[in-house]
Scaffold this motif. Structure first.
Motif, PDB file in Angstrom:
ATOM      1  N   LEU A   1      -2.989  42.189  27.007  1.00 22.50           N
ATOM      2  CA  LEU A   1      -1.913  41.264  26.648  1.00 22.50           C
ATOM      3  C   LEU A   1      -1.209  41.747  25.384  1.00 22.50           C
ATOM      4  CD1 LEU A   1      -0.275  38.683  26.909  1.00 22.50           C
ATOM      5  CD2 LEU A   1      -2.110  37.474  25.692  1.00 22.50           C
ATOM      6  N   ALA A   2      -1.981  42.198  24.406  1.00 28.04           N
ATOM      7  CA  ALA A   2      -1.390  42.686  23.156  1.00 28.04           C
ATOM      8  C   ALA A   2      -0.449  43.859  23.428  1.00 28.04           C
ATOM      9  CB  ALA A   2      -2.491  43.090  22.179  1.00 28.04           C
ATOM     10  N   LYS A   3      -0.853  44.759  24.326  1.00 26.28           N
ATOM     11  CA  LYS A   3      -0.009  45.906  24.678  1.00 26.28           C
ATOM     12  C   LYS A   3       1.273  45.445  25.368  1.00 26.28           C
ATOM     13  CE  LYS A   3      -3.714  49.337  25.067  1.00 26.28           C
ATOM     14  NZ  LYS A   3      -4.475  50.212  25.999  1.00 26.28           N
ATOM     15  N   ASP A   4       1.147  44.456  26.258  1.00 30.13           N
ATOM     16  CA  ASP A   4       2.329  43.933  26.938  1.00 30.13           C
ATOM     17  C   ASP A   4       3.267  43.240  25.947  1.00 30.13           C
ATOM     18  OD1 ASP A   4       1.526  44.873  29.395  1.00 30.13           O
ATOM     19  OD2 ASP A   4       0.618  42.982  30.035  1.00 30.13           O
ATOM     20  N   LEU A   5       2.698  42.526  24.995  1.00 31.67           N
ATOM     21  CA  LEU A   5       3.513  41.877  23.969  1.00 31.67           C
ATOM     22  C   LEU A   5       4.235  42.914  23.109  1.00 31.67           C
ATOM     23  CD1 LEU A   5       1.074  39.030  22.860  1.00 31.67           C
ATOM     24  CD2 LEU A   5       3.297  38.700  23.980  1.00 31.67           C
TER      25      LEU A   5
ATOM     26  N   ASN B   1       6.007  38.477  33.077  1.00 32.54           N
ATOM     27  CA  ASN B   1       5.424  37.255  33.618  1.00 32.54           C
ATOM     28  C   ASN B   1       4.725  37.465  34.954  1.00 32.54           C
ATOM     29  OD1 ASN B   1       5.905  35.300  31.672  1.00 32.54           O
ATOM     30  ND2 ASN B   1       8.024  35.064  32.273  1.00 32.54           N
ATOM     31  N   ASP B   2       5.252  38.394  35.767  1.00 34.49           N
ATOM     32  CA  ASP B   2       4.660  38.614  37.087  1.00 34.49           C
ATOM     33  C   ASP B   2       3.207  39.058  36.997  1.00 34.49           C
ATOM     34  OD1 ASP B   2       5.533  40.957  35.868  1.00 34.49           O
ATOM     35  OD2 ASP B   2       5.867  41.998  37.770  1.00 34.49           O
ATOM     36  N   ALA B   3       2.854  39.728  35.913  1.00 27.60           N
ATOM     37  CA  ALA B   3       1.474  40.208  35.750  1.00 27.60           C
ATOM     38  C   ALA B   3       0.513  39.080  35.385  1.00 27.60           C
ATOM     39  CB  ALA B   3       1.428  41.292  34.681  1.00 27.60           C
ATOM     40  N   TYR B   4       1.050  37.915  35.030  1.00 30.92           N
ATOM     41  CA  TYR B   4       0.195  36.804  34.584  1.00 30.92           C
ATOM     42  C   TYR B   4       0.329  35.570  35.473  1.00 30.92           C
ATOM     43  CZ  TYR B   4      -0.449  39.755  30.555  1.00 30.92           C
ATOM     44  OH  TYR B   4      -0.776  40.817  29.746  1.00 30.92           O
ATOM     45  N   GLY B   5       0.949  35.753  36.650  1.00 31.35           N
ATOM     46  CA  GLY B   5       1.046  34.677  37.617  1.00 31.35           C
ATOM     47  C   GLY B   5       1.913  33.515  37.173  1.00 31.35           C
ATOM     48  N   LEU B   6       2.921  33.795  36.365  1.00 27.77           N
ATOM     49  CA  LEU B   6       3.807  32.742  35.867  1.00 27.77           C
ATOM     50  C   LEU B   6       5.209  32.903  36.453  1.00 27.77           C
ATOM     51  CD1 LEU B   6       2.705  32.792  32.130  1.00 27.77           C
ATOM     52  CD2 LEU B   6       2.176  31.012  33.791  1.00 27.77           C
ATOM     53  N   LYS B   7       6.013  31.834  36.352  1.00 27.99           N
ATOM     54  CA  LYS B   7       7.395  31.890  36.820  1.00 27.99           C
ATOM     55  C   LYS B   7       8.170  32.952  36.046  1.00 27.99           C
ATOM     56  CE  LYS B   7       8.082  27.630  35.817  1.00 27.99           C
ATOM     57  NZ  LYS B   7       8.777  26.346  35.606  1.00 27.99           N
ATOM     58  N   SER B   8       9.222  33.457  36.651  1.00 25.89           N
ATOM     59  CA  SER B   8       9.974  34.547  36.041  1.00 25.89           C
ATOM     60  C   SER B   8      10.627  34.138  34.727  1.00 25.89           C
ATOM     61  CB  SER B   8      11.040  35.054  37.005  1.00 25.89           C
ATOM     62  OG  SER B   8      11.941  34.010  37.340  1.00 25.89           O
ATOM     63  N   ASP B   9      10.896  32.826  34.559  1.00 28.34           N
ATOM     64  CA  ASP B   9      11.538  32.379  33.324  1.00 28.34           C
ATOM     65  C   ASP B   9      10.557  31.787  32.319  1.00 28.34           C
ATOM     66  OD1 ASP B   9      10.917  30.133  34.757  1.00 28.34           O
ATOM     67  OD2 ASP B   9      12.833  29.110  34.425  1.00 28.34           O
ATOM     68  N   ALA B  10       9.249  31.947  32.588  1.00 30.21           N
ATOM     69  CA  ALA B  10       8.235  31.423  31.661  1.00 30.21           C
ATOM     70  C   ALA B  10       8.342  32.136  30.320  1.00 30.21           C
ATOM     71  CB  ALA B  10       6.839  31.613  32.240  1.00 30.21           C
ATOM     72  N   LYS B  11       8.162  31.374  29.260  1.00 31.31           N
ATOM     73  CA  LYS B  11       8.302  31.932  27.918  1.00 31.31           C
ATOM     74  C   LYS B  11       6.965  32.453  27.399  1.00 31.31           C
ATOM     75  CE  LYS B  11      12.369  29.179  26.920  1.00 31.31           C
ATOM     76  NZ  LYS B  11      13.003  28.122  26.124  1.00 31.31           N
ATOM     77  N   VAL B  12       7.057  33.245  26.357  1.00 28.76           N
ATOM     78  CA  VAL B  12       5.857  33.863  25.792  1.00 28.76           C
ATOM     79  C   VAL B  12       4.842  32.798  25.390  1.00 28.76           C
ATOM     80  CG1 VAL B  12       4.967  35.216  23.858  1.00 28.76           C
ATOM     81  CG2 VAL B  12       7.044  35.967  25.039  1.00 28.76           C
ATOM     82  N   ARG B  13       5.304  31.669  24.877  1.00 20.54           N
ATOM     83  CA  ARG B  13       4.367  30.607  24.470  1.00 20.54           C
ATOM     84  C   ARG B  13       3.499  30.151  25.648  1.00 20.54           C
ATOM     85  NH1 ARG B  13       9.265  27.529  24.005  1.00 20.54           N
ATOM     86  NH2 ARG B  13       9.193  27.729  21.737  1.00 20.54           N
TER      87      ARG B  13
ATOM     88  N   VAL C   1       2.606  32.050  28.246  1.00 28.17           N
ATOM     89  CA  VAL C   1       1.646  33.132  28.498  1.00 28.17           C
ATOM     90  C   VAL C   1       0.497  33.050  27.498  1.00 28.17           C
ATOM     91  CG1 VAL C   1       1.311  35.620  28.664  1.00 28.17           C
ATOM     92  CG2 VAL C   1       3.484  34.596  29.381  1.00 28.17           C
ATOM     93  N   LEU C   2       0.832  32.835  26.231  1.00 24.21           N
ATOM     94  CA  LEU C   2      -0.204  32.744  25.200  1.00 24.21           C
ATOM     95  C   LEU C   2      -1.147  31.567  25.475  1.00 24.21           C
ATOM     96  CD1 LEU C   2       1.958  33.451  22.013  1.00 24.21           C
ATOM     97  CD2 LEU C   2       0.388  35.019  23.151  1.00 24.21           C
ATOM     98  N   THR C   3      -0.582  30.443  25.902  1.00 26.55           N
ATOM     99  CA  THR C   3      -1.414  29.272  26.219  1.00 26.55           C
ATOM    100  C   THR C   3      -2.343  29.581  27.389  1.00 26.55           C
ATOM    101  OG1 THR C   3       0.273  27.733  25.411  1.00 26.55           O
ATOM    102  CG2 THR C   3      -1.371  26.856  26.940  1.00 26.55           C
ATOM    103  N   LYS C   4      -1.792  30.177  28.442  1.00 25.04           N
ATOM    104  CA  LYS C   4      -2.592  30.496  29.627  1.00 25.04           C
ATOM    105  C   LYS C   4      -3.707  31.471  29.297  1.00 25.04           C
ATOM    106  CE  LYS C   4      -2.070  32.053  34.430  1.00 25.04           C
ATOM    107  NZ  LYS C   4      -3.051  33.144  34.452  1.00 25.04           N
ATOM    108  N   GLU C   5      -3.416  32.444  28.424  1.00 24.15           N
ATOM    109  CA  GLU C   5      -4.391  33.479  28.105  1.00 24.15           C
ATOM    110  C   GLU C   5      -5.255  33.133  26.892  1.00 24.15           C
ATOM    111  OE1 GLU C   5      -4.832  36.388  29.960  1.00 24.15           O
ATOM    112  OE2 GLU C   5      -3.522  35.272  31.327  1.00 24.15           O
ATOM    113  N   LYS C   6      -5.044  31.909  26.356  1.00 23.94           N
ATOM    114  CA  LYS C   6      -5.784  31.470  25.157  1.00 23.94           C
ATOM    115  C   LYS C   6      -5.669  32.513  24.033  1.00 23.94           C
ATOM    116  CE  LYS C   6      -9.173  28.634  27.665  1.00 23.94           C
ATOM    117  NZ  LYS C   6      -8.492  28.728  28.977  1.00 23.94           N
TER     118      LYS C   6
END
Length: 306
Positions: free
Chosen positions: A174-178, A256-268, A270-275
């Motif tokens: 995740l850090a690398k993707d960020l 977002n596609d790598a984390y199973g989220l909608k295409s317009d999902a925001k970074v916040r 992703v961070l919540t989902k990945e804790k």
């Protein structure tokens, strides 16, 4: 007086890296004394550096140095991209990054005063200016300190953009993707709280002026003015949009596609989902904020010919 032989000139060149002609002139000026010739070449290099100091240096590279505790990022500039690929230029940049990692200077001024061996980085820079013939600057330094989680870097091919990201929690992937997201999207800060109140206030004034102009145009067109509470909501909505665009957590995540989220999902999201939590990031791009001189090559050629 020692004879200025070819062997002596070669030895001086090997020790200083200066051109053969400069070595010969320096030795002749000090009657063949090798140590004095070395000192003269250094002084001549400093003089050349001073003469070139006013020339715009907007090319260059971002150099990195890292360990488990921190990452140091340093921007070193040259006048041309050709020089930015010079091995000695790149060695200077790497030396600056290594020194920054060890000493953690708070500014470029502190960084250039640090010694590498028996000379400061600024002295090394000046010598290289004299040798290469371009203005060179050690412009910026930033340190990203570990937040207790992954600490990663991303350098875009060409070394023109570099990012360091520290997480307090989350995975290395995740850090690398960020880091790649930050390189692509250029957020100004992690979250709204990290943006200067002065910047937000200035943007709010601009938005208020825009909304007032829209109201005036509506009135001129015979439209009924919007109620004050609606105008206030419009203003706040635009401020919120500005903050989302400027902050990492408010931007739509590029992967977002790598984390199973909608295409317009925001970074916040992703961070919540990945804790995960971002403690700090730095993105440096070569030449940011430098006004590059526009060169009219045709005019230069015409002037040279006349």
């Amino acid at each position: 007086m020692a004879a200025v032989t070819a062997a002596l000139i070669k030895e001086l060149r090997d020790r200083t890296g200066a051109g053969m002609g400069d070595c010969k002139k320096a030795l002749e000026a000090v009657e063949g004394d090798l140590d004095k010739a070395i000192e003269k070449l250094r002084m001549d290099g400093t003089t050349k550096a001073d003469k070139k100091a006013g020339r715009t240096a907007a090319e260059g590279i971002i150099a990195l140095a890292s360990n488990a505790e921190a990452v140091a990022l340093v921007e070193v500039n040259s006048e041309t991209d050709f020089v930015a690929k010079n091995p000695e230029f790149r060695a200077l940049a790497q030396s600056a990054a290594n020194a920054a990692l060890v000493h953690r200077p708070k500014s470029a001024e502190e960084l250039v005063a640090l010694k590498v061996g028996d000379r400061t980085l600024d002295e090394l820079r000046r010598e290289l200016v004299g040798k290469i013939g371009e203005n060179l600057t050690i412009r910026r330094v930033d340190i990203v300190v570990s937040g207790g989680g992954p600490l990663v870097t991303y350098v875009h091919p060409g070394d023109k953009i570099a990012v360091a990201v520290a997480l307090t929690a989350g995975s290395v992937d995740l850090a690398k993707d960020l880091a790649m997201h930050i390189a692509a999207m250029s957020p100004r800060a992690v979250d709204p709280a990290s943006i200067s109140a002065d910047i937000v206030a200035a943007e709010r004034r601009i938005i208020e002026a825009q909304v007032a102009q829209e109201q005036a145009e509506d009135a001129a067109a015979g439209k009924k003015p919007k109620p004050a509470e609606i105008v206030a909501k419009m203003t706040e909505g635009k401020v919120t949009k500005f903050l989302d665009e400027q902050t990492l957590i408010g931007q739509p995540f590029v992967k977002n596609d790598a984390y199973g989220l909608k295409s317009d999902a925001k970074v916040r999201e992703v961070l919540t989902k990945e804790k995960a939590t971002v403690s700090q990031f730095v993105r440096l791009a070569v030449g940011e904020g430098i006004e590059k001189k526009q060169t009219d090559f045709a005019a230069e050629v015409a002037a040279a010919g006349g």
